[in-house]
Design a protein around this motif. Structure first.
Motif, PDB file in Angstrom:
ATOM      1  N   THR A  82       1.203  -1.107   0.280  1.00  0.00           N
ATOM      2  CA  THR A  82      -0.465   0.218   0.248  1.00  0.00           C
ATOM      3  C   THR A  82       0.565   1.246   0.042  1.00  0.00           C
ATOM      4  OG1 THR A  82      -0.779  -1.102   1.625  1.00  0.00           O
ATOM      5  CG2 THR A  82      -2.653   0.909   1.304  1.00  0.00           C
ATOM      6  N   GLY A 108       1.048  -6.926  -6.834  1.00  0.00           N
ATOM      7  CA  GLY A 108      -0.342  -6.556  -5.648  1.00  0.00           C
ATOM      8  C   GLY A 108      -1.659  -5.606  -6.048  1.00  0.00           C
ATOM      9  N   ALA A 109      -3.012  -5.773  -5.608  1.00  0.00           N
ATOM     10  CA  ALA A 109      -3.813  -5.184  -5.693  1.00  0.00           C
ATOM     11  C   ALA A 109      -2.922  -3.220  -4.981  1.00  0.00           C
ATOM     12  CB  ALA A 109      -5.286  -5.636  -4.693  1.00  0.00           C
ATOM     13  N   CYS A 110      -2.897  -3.113  -4.026  1.00  0.00           N
ATOM     14  CA  CYS A 110      -2.645  -1.436  -3.186  1.00  0.00           C
ATOM     15  C   CYS A 110      -1.805  -1.588  -4.813  1.00  0.00           C
ATOM     16  CB  CYS A 110      -2.118  -1.910  -2.329  1.00  0.00           C
ATOM     17  SG  CYS A 110      -3.012  -2.851  -0.849  1.00  0.00           S
ATOM     18  N   GLY A 115      -5.938  -1.369  -4.062  1.00  0.00           N
ATOM     19  CA  GLY A 115      -7.099  -2.090  -3.006  1.00  0.00           C
ATOM     20  C   GLY A 115      -8.166  -2.077  -2.848  1.00  0.00           C
ATOM     21  N   CYS A 139      -3.593 -10.722  -3.791  1.00  0.00           N
ATOM     22  CA  CYS A 139      -4.149  -9.960  -2.754  1.00  0.00           C
ATOM     23  C   CYS A 139      -3.777 -10.746  -2.008  1.00  0.00           C
ATOM     24  CB  CYS A 139      -5.197  -9.333  -2.428  1.00  0.00           C
ATOM     25  SG  CYS A 139      -5.068  -8.297  -1.213  1.00  0.00           S
TER      26      CYS A 139
END
Lengths: 180, 166
Positions: A82, A108-110, A115, A139
């Motif tokens: 993130t 990854g999603a973030c 995300g 994720c």
């Protein structure tokens, strides 16, 4: 019998005692098999990446043995986790400090989209501040997915022109982000 | 039982000292809670620290109650490490002019807590040595925990209603 794998030669003209090909292909080959990643890990994807670096998955097999925790000499920025909006200028500065040629992987999603953190304080994808070459979904993603993303980066490095940074497209792309 | 007697003791001492300025005393889950006012809050805090041994400032935060006259409650949590007692203090201040004296004169640790409360709720702590944002980026422009601001990021386009047939 040796178990060492040797990368195939790029396409070219071969004869007895000589081999001719273009600089782009040779340089691309060399670059793609000796990438130096800069891990920028802030959360769970970073832990998965640690496993990717470990003996079982072993990122070193791809010539990425040496992870650089400094923008100096690094050529792949791997953003894992993130990124808060307060962190965005730092990430951008790290990217700018890296010398050309450089590539970016959002893991990854973030890193790819913010995300689940659809909130005022989280950057909704690092492509709001820096250009991204490869997005790894998940994720967090499994180490295999990170390796796959890394191989997609290698494909890009292998096939693109050694003078990518001089192309109008690339200049325009960086211009969109306010990077000279 | 012991806890309740202790709380009663604190309650009596506070009322003796501050009288009408200490109101709405309650004890949810055994945690002594009361409301006081911003003109005496510093006196209350230093009395609690120096005379009743509440030596540790656990937290300073705020709550927003939109639409009320005094729509922002500044909340102080204190801990008496010797007697193992906790206490909670609320001060209601005006939403239009959210100012309150700083507690950094009593606890150095109040510095970051007050910066955080300023960042998220816009409460101005008068006399604070360095009242800047601490969690959010400097150019955010709003105090995001006030309830008129949406928690979702308005820049995000993949959650627009049109994509879901709404």
């Amino acid at each position: 019998m040796s178990e060492i794998n040797i990368v195939d030669a790029p396409p070219g003209i071969e004869g007895s005692g000589f081999f001719a090909t273009s600089f782009d292909k040779v340089i691309g080959l060399a670059r793609s098999n000796s990438l130096w990643p800069l891990p920028f890990a802030t959360s769970c994807c970073g832990i998965e990446f640690m496993a990717t670096m470990g003996s079982h998955y072993d990122l070193g097999r791809f010539g990425a043995e040496r992870l650089s925790f400094s923008p100096r000499q690094a050529d792949v920025l791997m953003v894992m986790g993130t990124i808060a909006k307060k962190m965005a200028p730092v990430l951008k500065q790290v990217y700018i400090q890296m010398a050309e040629p450089r590539w970016v992987m959002a893991v990854g999603a973030c890193a790819s989209s913010g995300g689940i953190f659809d909130t005022y304080s989280v950057l909704q994808g690092i492509d709001e501040v820096i250009p991204v070459d490869v997005y790894v979904p998940g994720c967090p993603p499994r180490p295999e997915a990170i390796l796959d993303g890394f191989q997609r980066i290698q494909d890009l490095v292998k096939s693109e022109s050694g003078r990518r940074r001089n192309s109008d497209y690339y200049k325009e792309l960086l211009g969109q982000y306010g990077i000279k | 039982m012991e806890e309740t007697t202790l709380n009663n003791d604190i309650h009596v001492k506070l009322t003796e000292k501050f009288g009408e300025k200490v109101t709405a005393i309650s004890e949810p889950y055994g945690l002594l809670t009361f409301v006081t006012y911003k003109d005496v809050i510093i006196n209350v805090l230093s009395f609690l620290k120096n005379d009743l041994s509440f030596n540790f400032l656990t937290d300073i935060t705020a709550v927003h109650y939109p639409g009320k006259d005094h729509g922002i409650a500044v909340v102080y949590h204190l801990h008496n490490m010797v007697g193992k007692v906790r206490i909670r203090i609320k001060v209601f201040i005006s939403e239009q002019n959210p100012t309150i004296p700083t507690a950094t004169t009593i606890w150095k640790g109040a510095n970051w807590m007050e910066r955080e409360t300023y960042d998220l709720f816009g409460v101005k702590f008068e006399g604070h040595p360095d009242l800047r944002r601490i969690l959010n980026m400097d150019d955010l422009g709003v105090h995001p925990m006030l309830k008129q601001y949406p928690l979702e990021d308005p820049n995000r386009v993949d959650k627009k209603d049109e994509f879901f047939g709404r």
